[in-house]
Design a protein around this motif. Structure first.
Motif, PDB file in Angstrom:
ATOM      1  N   ALA A  77     -14.062 -48.029   4.111  1.00 25.81           N
ATOM      2  CA  ALA A  77     -15.322 -48.494   4.715  1.00 25.81           C
ATOM      3  C   ALA A  77     -15.240 -49.979   5.048  1.00 25.81           C
ATOM      4  N   LEU A  78     -14.624 -50.755   4.162  1.00 24.84           N
ATOM      5  CA  LEU A  78     -14.474 -52.192   4.431  1.00 24.84           C
ATOM      6  C   LEU A  78     -13.565 -52.416   5.634  1.00 24.84           C
ATOM      7  N   LEU A  79     -12.497 -51.622   5.719  1.00 28.03           N
ATOM      8  CA  LEU A  79     -11.575 -51.736   6.851  1.00 28.03           C
ATOM      9  C   LEU A  79     -12.275 -51.344   8.149  1.00 28.03           C
ATOM     10  N   ALA A  80     -13.054 -50.287   8.088  1.00 29.66           N
ATOM     11  CA  ALA A  80     -13.760 -49.828   9.296  1.00 29.66           C
ATOM     12  C   ALA A  80     -14.741 -50.881   9.794  1.00 29.66           C
ATOM     13  N   ALA A  81     -15.442 -51.509   8.871  1.00 32.84           N
ATOM     14  CA  ALA A  81     -16.414 -52.521   9.292  1.00 32.84           C
ATOM     15  C   ALA A  81     -15.704 -53.792   9.748  1.00 32.84           C
TER      16      ALA A  81
END
Lengths: 661, 70
Positions: free
Chosen positions: A587-591
């Motif tokens: 999720a952090l990578l996606a954001a």
């Protein structure tokens, strides 16, 4: 109070089903019905929270010959007086609503009409004759209004999620918007946290036609030159303020066809407005308060004191850390912004309490701190100026203890804290000296951003928030400059939005703000600074004006800024279900907003409930959680997906067969 | 416009008595107020509870602070 939305184009007529989908995302703002008007090149929609002329005030609504249509979110409190004046000028009214006043007033006075309104509004007017859309927002930004420009047209809405109802609209976070939040706690209009989405600044009117879009200010906060304030007598100023606040409060309590309640926080501001309602109107009064399970944040004893003294029917909700964690995703969904505090969450629960008790309007005390000098940031600036005038003084250092009494109890920590925080940027010539510590401390959050995002920001110069201050500000009292910054940034961007309109409207409740009445604001702005902040005594003239109506215990209590448990809400006694999802590496990578290793370190510190988890860490944690939730709900997912059909009954006005006006 | 000393002292009398502050802190509280209202800078000697905590001494200080040298 309502939700508004619409699409205008220079070519084909917009798809009415798209506007219906936009309306569906605004159901919480207007559950009592909805409607839209379809014309060549324009579709305007509205969801209605029926408060004035509950039967007749259906929207969209037109003038006599139906050449001018309006959708409207808000209230025009002086609508009865305006209607009388407009009738005298020959206008014919079909309803008893404040909405109809808008179209006749615009016909009569054009854009000058907005300066005649005493109210809180976001308005869209479709002028069929000139094929133009006019957007207007109230002076201080009580009501939101977003728009998106395209090469062929414009879409607008009360909330961003309605604009995202169009699947063709790209959904991306705006790095420059995030930087503004991670500096000033919110974006500053026209910027928003979303790329390509703008908001109409408070006090502005905008016009769109096929030949272009333009926006201009019709009102801005003004202050007299220091020492040239028209009234210097405390008694006269207190009497003048009292008269105006009573009028403003009565107007907001009495101009409604449904019952109106009141928020009671336990502080001075809501005590004043509630006492005015009780003493100067005849209606029964229900009051609503927020309490905290954590005694450090609770103001219950003061709320009870005021409620008992006034004899109101009192309701409260006790909020725990767990409650905050559970509703936080909904809070972000409605706030549509990263948040650096959890404080909006309890307000979401408070408006739910109001709604569950059958109320849909409340009078609240917001705005008093901005308008009458109540914030700690003003007091801090006074102490910092005191230091700056004689940096070599051996005696001045202890003045920090006047700000926060706890410093006197921790003498070993106080001097170091004072030097490192309040001693920053002591430049008396800086028009934003008052705000530099807040902005610099908050900007520390930017060190958590990913390298890619930081590189992108290097290429985009940051907006200097002080640069927008008018040239005349050089002559203002330093307090006035600090007030101007609050009125231009935190008030519309956070207090009235994330803690105000959004948390109220999430549960279909309208807030009304007597301290933001234009007469009150103009009067307060013209007061000598010392009558607002007398040395370090905040809201001096307000306390003097209402000392007969507010108990001594409340007048004299140390100011307690509204706060809620921040990071502790999410890490004490277990974590909420959603937390691991939004903080996962994927999720952090996606954001792509925050550096995963830094987030991991912060989370570890929070889970350990480290005693070194300070104010900046709290802001960091809230920034990460809210931004990740924002990305999950608005970028990875589409917030419009939550919408069902627009609220019934749905009123449709199709003008396409009538030709152009 | 300079605030008349008498008017200032009337307003000053409306201030609530600060709770739990020692004399030195009270003097600093008063000094912050005086410097802000009158646009003066007091010396460390004037930031003295004996001066800022005594009505007569305070009046004398203000009279001096607001007098324009001739």
């Amino acid at each position: 109070m309502c939700g508004i939305c619409g699409v205008v184009t220079a070519d084909a007529t917009p798809d009415p089903s798209l506007v219906a989908a936009m309306m569906a995302t605004l159901s919480h703002r207007g559950p009592d019905g909805s409607g839209y008007v379809i014309d060549h090149g324009a579709v305007l929609g509205q969801t209605r929270l029926a408060i004035i002329d509950t039967v007749g005030g259906v929207q969209p609504l037109a003038n006599e010959d139906e050449s001018l249509w309006v959708v409207f979110n808000g209230e025009i409190f002086n609508y009865l007086e305006l209607a009388e004046e407009l009738r005298d000028r020959g206008h014919r009214f079909r309803t008893a609503s404040d909405t109809e006043v808008i179209v006749h007033a615009f016909e009569e006075w054009g854009e000058d009409a907005f300066n005649r309104f005493n109210g809180q509004w976001a308005i869209a007017l479709w002028d069929r004759t000139r094929r133009r859309l006019v957007l207007s927002r109230d002076r201080l930004g009580v009501r939101p209004l977003y728009y998106r420009l395209t090469p062929h047209g414009l879409s607008f809405a009360s909330e961003v999620k309605a604009i995202f109802a169009d699947p063709a609209v790209p959904r991306q976070l705006d790095p420059a918007g995030l930087r503004e939040v991670f500096t000033a706690w919110s974006t500053v209009a026209p910027r928003t946290p979303f790329a390509g989405i703008a908001q109409l600044p408070p006090g502005h009117v905008a016009t769109w036609t096929a030949s272009g879009f333009s926006s201009r200010s019709y009102w801005r906060a003004e202050f007299p030159a220091q020492g040239c304030e028209p009234g210097q007598d405390l008694e006269e100023n207190a009497a003048g303020l009292r008269e105006r606040l009573i009028r403003a409060t009565r107007l907001r309590f009495e101009r409604s066809d449904v019952p109106v309640g009141a928020y009671l926080s336990g502080g001075i501001d809501s005590s004043v407005t509630t006492a005015v309602i009780r003493n100067f109107t005849d209606a029964p009064l229900d009051t609503f308060s927020l309490r905290f399970a954590d005694a450090d944040f609770d103001e219950g004893c003061y709320q009870q004191l005021m409620a008992q003294r006034l004899g109101t029917t009192h309701h409260d909700v006790v909020v725990s850390a767990r409650d905050i964690a559970e509703v936080f995703p909904d809070v972000v969904y409605h706030a549509e912004s990263p948040l650096l505090r959890s404080a909006p969450a309890p307000l979401f629960l408070l408006s739910r309490l109001v709604r569950r008790n059958g109320y849909k309007v409340v009078v609240t005390g917001e705005g008093a701190d901005e308008v009458l000098g109540g914030y700690d940031i003003y007091r801090e600036a006074r102490v910092r100026a005191f230091w700056a005038r004689d940096p070599a003084s051996a005696r001045r250092g202890r003045a920090a203890e006047l700000l926060y009494p706890w410093m006197a109890m921790n003498p070993s920590q106080a001097p170091a804290f004072a030097r490192s925080f309040f001693g920053m940027d002591l430049d008396l010539a800086d028009p934003a000296m008052s705000h530099r510590p807040r902005w610099n401390t908050t900007a520390a959050l930017q060190s958590m951003l990913t390298a890619g995002l930081r590189a992108e920001l290097v290429a985009t110069p940051a907006t200097d928030l002080a640069a927008a201050m008018p040239a005349a500000a050089e002559t203002w009292d330093p307090l006035a400059r600090a007030q101007w910054l609050e009125l231009a940034t935190l008030l519309p961007g956070y207090i009235l939005a994330s803690q105000g309109d959004r948390m109220l409207m999430a549960n279909s409740v309208e807030g009304r703000f007597p301290f933001l009445d234009p007469d009150v604001v103009a009067f307060a702005n013209a007061l000598p600074a010392r009558h607002k902040l007398f040395g370090l005594e905040e809201k001096f003239v307000l306390k003097h004006a209402f000392r007969d109506l507010v108990p001594e215990e409340i007048l004299r209590r140390p100011k307690q800024p509204y706060r809620a448990p921040d990071a502790a809400s999410f890490f004490s006694g277990g974590t909420p279900d959603w937390l691991d999802d939004v903080l996962s590496p994927s999720a952090l990578l996606a954001a792509g907003v925050f550096e995963p290793r830094q987030v991991a370190g912060l989370v570890q510190k929070a889970r350990a409930r480290s005693r070194r988890f300070g104010n900046t860490d709290n802001m960091r944690m809230l920034a990460v959680l809210s931004t990740q939730l924002l990305h999950q709900q608005f970028i990875a997912g589409n917030p419009a997906g939550r919408g069902g059909p627009p609220p019934a009954p749905v009123h449709v006005f199709d003008l396409r067969e009538r030709g152009t006006a | 416009m300079t605030v008349p000393v008498d008017a200032f002292l009337r307003e000053y009398a409306c201030l609530p008595e600060p709770l739990g502050e020692d004399a030195e802190l009270r003097a600093l509280r008063t000094a912050v107020l005086i410097e802000d209202v009158f646009g003066v800078t007091l010396s460390d000697e004037q930031l003295d509870p004996a001066v800022l905590g005594d009505p007569g001494a305070l009046r004398a200080l203000l009279a001096g602070a607001t007098t324009t040298p001739g």
